[in-house]
Design an enzyme around this catalytic site. Structure first.
Site, mmCIF file in Angstrom:
data_model
loop_
_atom_site.group_PDB
_atom_site.id
_atom_site.type_symbol
_atom_site.label_atom_id
_atom_site.label_comp_id
_atom_site.label_asym_id
_atom_site.label_seq_id
_atom_site.Cartn_x
_atom_site.Cartn_y
_atom_site.Cartn_z
ATOM 1 N N ASP A 50 0.939 -1.168 -0.050
ATOM 2 C CA ASP A 50 0.029 -0.171 0.024
ATOM 3 C C ASP A 50 0.699 1.230 -0.065
ATOM 4 O OD1 ASP A 50 -1.645 2.047 0.539
ATOM 5 O OD2 ASP A 50 -2.153 1.444 2.495
ATOM 6 N N LYS A 65 3.077 11.464 -3.805
ATOM 7 C CA LYS A 65 1.729 10.528 -4.428
ATOM 8 C C LYS A 65 0.938 11.520 -4.960
ATOM 9 C CE LYS A 65 -1.573 6.847 -3.280
ATOM 10 N NZ LYS A 65 -2.152 6.136 -2.592
ATOM 11 N N GLU A 68 -7.144 0.896 -4.256
ATOM 12 C CA GLU A 68 -7.273 0.690 -2.870
ATOM 13 C C GLU A 68 -8.619 0.140 -2.305
ATOM 14 O OE1 GLU A 68 -5.770 4.563 -1.657
ATOM 15 O OE2 GLU A 68 -3.822 4.278 -2.478
ATOM 16 N N ASP A 124 -12.802 4.768 2.331
ATOM 17 C CA ASP A 124 -11.522 4.760 2.522
ATOM 18 C C ASP A 124 -11.028 6.248 2.473
ATOM 19 O OD1 ASP A 124 -8.900 4.450 2.472
ATOM 20 O OD2 ASP A 124 -8.726 3.742 0.377
#
Length: 618
Positions: free
Chosen positions: A13, A76, A181, A207
């Site tokens: 992850d 990211k 994800e 999430d």
């Protein structure tokens, strides 16, 4: 731990703020979350550069206050984007490190490393974090790691997904598959908590992480995980809540002390770290204090913040989360009443107000908090990796049916985006659509492939283009058939055919304009290997210094014991004191350019001297 002859599968992850690595071990038939050297199961996605070293993870985050301009995080949020992107332009104002435009409008991070200015792209920073996660896995398994599954936000576009694969290549990894994800979290929930359930269950994954926010609606039936719809925001998460707190306190501090703290990176970094800590505390307490001595120009920072105040500061962002939840059900054309389980994933899902709003949305339904929100995504990625390993035994037999996160189509006349594969279409998928020529006797057709939701093609993301030649002379409106195919890896290929002649052309979308070239990837791989060698060199020297320091300490303690002193002659005591002074001088930092062997050799000399003097009487 695994041995070389044991089979395993790795899932990573790669988070905006924290990353996590998990392994499926065939011998145990289960997933294990791997802890790092600090004993933590999550590792900060931070990389820091100094005049001497490069730090990754906890070591990097621990020195952010003293070195904010050269400590990189949030990579990211940059990956696969352009520097001119309005989101990047807004967020770069909040980062203490410098971000500038590179070739082809690629955002480049500028840091100082070993006295030189260095420009790095987001892929390189992400590769360093991935390399750290690989090393964590290799230390645990005691064997090299090559093949992995890496997760990305559901709303990452083609460019961002491929840039993530590039980051894996730079880190020396073979990224077998990129998965969403929330889908990975659904696998974790489905296997860990609902293995014995009968019939069909509709699961909603919420999430909310440190930097991105995704929701997915899935149906689980007979080990088939089918994603119905996804929605999300790749720039919404815990860091944004921190930003709102920082902005609030900067105004309060400036107003109270008649100063302007906004131009001091170190002070802002101290404040941001304190705000992050306060945010975590407010998830289980109703009030907390933030106290920072001499934060700016000698002025102390001392403020209290209540949970209610924190919620008020961030309410607009919380409401954006709920708007995204609503959009997901709109996309799925389903009612929220059909949901059986609401699963919380991501550290920011612990925020009480977020949970309250989500519970209210589902009319008081209990939220599932039974899986670890920080580890679930890596867990699911490891299971997916095991499924891709054909020789792996005892892997649960499940089928994963994911969906496209963005619509895919072709540009037509007047810059219109003609959708071939709508968003939230289950993959793998193949769809063909008829297009027509726009001019009489048109001999060739330009096929422009786009992804996005805008009506105007040029407002969407151009993935690639190709030309179909050999179209026979005919009035405009002559048909050409275009076929879009997405395989199980999410890779897109587009072909076009003119039926009467059989002329055909195709393209596998690689997005070369946005991706790194093979030469750039190779250069970065070489640089990554160089960094790795330097890190090992630094580690060896640090261990030698620590060992020498402990031995000098041991000798000093020995000299303080009266029974030993009484047995040593004056000359011997003076010689011991001289050795201690030489060791202390070596450790005082003035010989910073010394190699590890200098400390190792002196340690051996000291050990021998000790055994021949104090050791004989001790």
């Amino acid at each position: 731990m695994a041995k070389e002859d044991q089979k395993f599968a790795i899932g990573i992850d790669l988070g905006t703020t924290y990353s996590c690595v998990a392994v499926w071990l065939e011998q145990h038939s289960r997933v294990e979350i791997i802890h790092n050297q600090q004993g933590n199961k999550t590792t900060p996605s931070f990389v820091a550069f100094t005049d001497k070293h490069r730090f990754i993870g906890d070591a990097a985050k621990n020195q952010t206050v003293t070195n904010p301009e050269n400590t990189v995080f949030d990579a990211k949020r940059l990956i696969g984007r352009k520097f001119s992107d309005p989101i990047i332009q807004k967020e770069k104002m909040l980062w203490p490190f410098k971000v500038v435009a590179g070739v082809n409008d690629k955002p480049m991070i500028v840091v100082k490393y070993k006295g030189q200015e260095k420009s790095l792209c987001a892929e390189e920073i992400s590769s360093m974090v991935l390399m750290q996660m690989r090393e964590v896995a290799e230390a645990y398994l005691e064997t090299p790691v090559k093949n992995v599954v890496v997760t990305v936000p559901a709303y990452f576009n083609d460019s961002q997904r491929k840039a993530t694969k590039d980051a894996g290549a730079i880190a020396g990894l073979n990224v077998m598959r990129i998965i969403n994800e929330p889908t990975a979290a659904a696998i974790a929930y489905g296997l860990d908590k609902k293995t014995n359930c009968v019939g069909e269950r509709n699961v909603f994954i919420f999430d909310l992480g440190g930097g991105t926010f995704d929701v997915s609606l899935l149906t689980i039936k007979d080990k088939v995980f089918q994603v119905k719809a996804t929605a999300g925001n790749t720039h919404l998460g815990g860091e944004d809540f921190d930003n709102e707190m920082v902005n609030y306190f900067v105004k309060e501090f400036n107003s109270k002390n008649k100063v302007d703290i906004s131009g001091d990176p170190r002070a802002l970094r101290r404040l941001r770290t304190a705000c992050e800590k306060a945010k975590r505390i407010l998830s289980y307490d109703i009030t907390t204090d933030i106290e920072l001595d001499a934060l700016f120009k000698g002025f102390d920072f001392c403020f209290s913040i209540s949970r209610a105040k924190f919620e008020g500061i961030n309410m607009e962002l919380f409401e954006q989360c709920m708007e995204t939840v609503e959009r997901c059900f709109t996309y799925a054309k389903m009612d929220k009443s059909i949901v059986d389980d609401v699963v919380l994933v991501g550290g920011s899902s612990r925020i009480p107000k977020v949970q309250e709003l989500l519970r209210d949305f589902f009319d008081g339904k209990d939220l599932c908090k039974s899986i670890n929100p920080d580890e679930a995504i890596a867990y699911g990625a490891a299971v997916q990796a095991a499924l891709l390993n054909e020789g792996m035994k005892n892997v649960p037999k499940l089928e994963l049916l994911d969906v496209t996160s963005l619509s895919l189509g072709e540009v037509t006349k007047s810059d219109i985006m003609s959708v071939v594969i709508p968003r939230n279409t289950t993959i793998p998928v193949s769809k063909t659509k008829e297009f027509v020529t726009t001019r009489d006797n048109q001999s060739e057709v330009l096929i422009g492939v786009y992804e996005g939701e805008r009506a105007r093609a040029s407002d969407n993301n151009l993935l690639g283009s190709f030309v179909l030649s050999g179209v026979p002379p005919a009035p405009r409106g002559h048909p050409v058939y275009v076929c879009f195919v997405i395989d199980s890896n999410g890779m897109l290929s587009v072909s076009a055919e003119e039926k009467t002649t059989g002329n055909k052309n195709e393209i596998i979308i690689t997005n070369d304009k946005e991706r790194l070239s093979p030469e750039e990837i190779m250069r970065m791989i070489q640089e990554a290997e160089k960094f790795q060698a330097e890190d090992k060199k630094f580690l060896r020297k640090s261990k030698a210094i620590n060992s020498l320091d402990m031995y000098v300490y041991k000798m000093n303690n020995a000299l303080e014991k009266k029974d030993i002193i009484s047995k040593l002659g004056l000359l011997t005591r003076e010689m011991i004191n001289l050795e201690i002074k030489m060791g202390t001088k070596l450790l005082d930092g003035k010989n910073e350019h010394d190699e590890a062997y200098v400390y190792e050799d002196y340690l051996k000399e000291l050990e021998s001297f000790y055994e021949n003097t104090i050791g004989k009487i001790g």
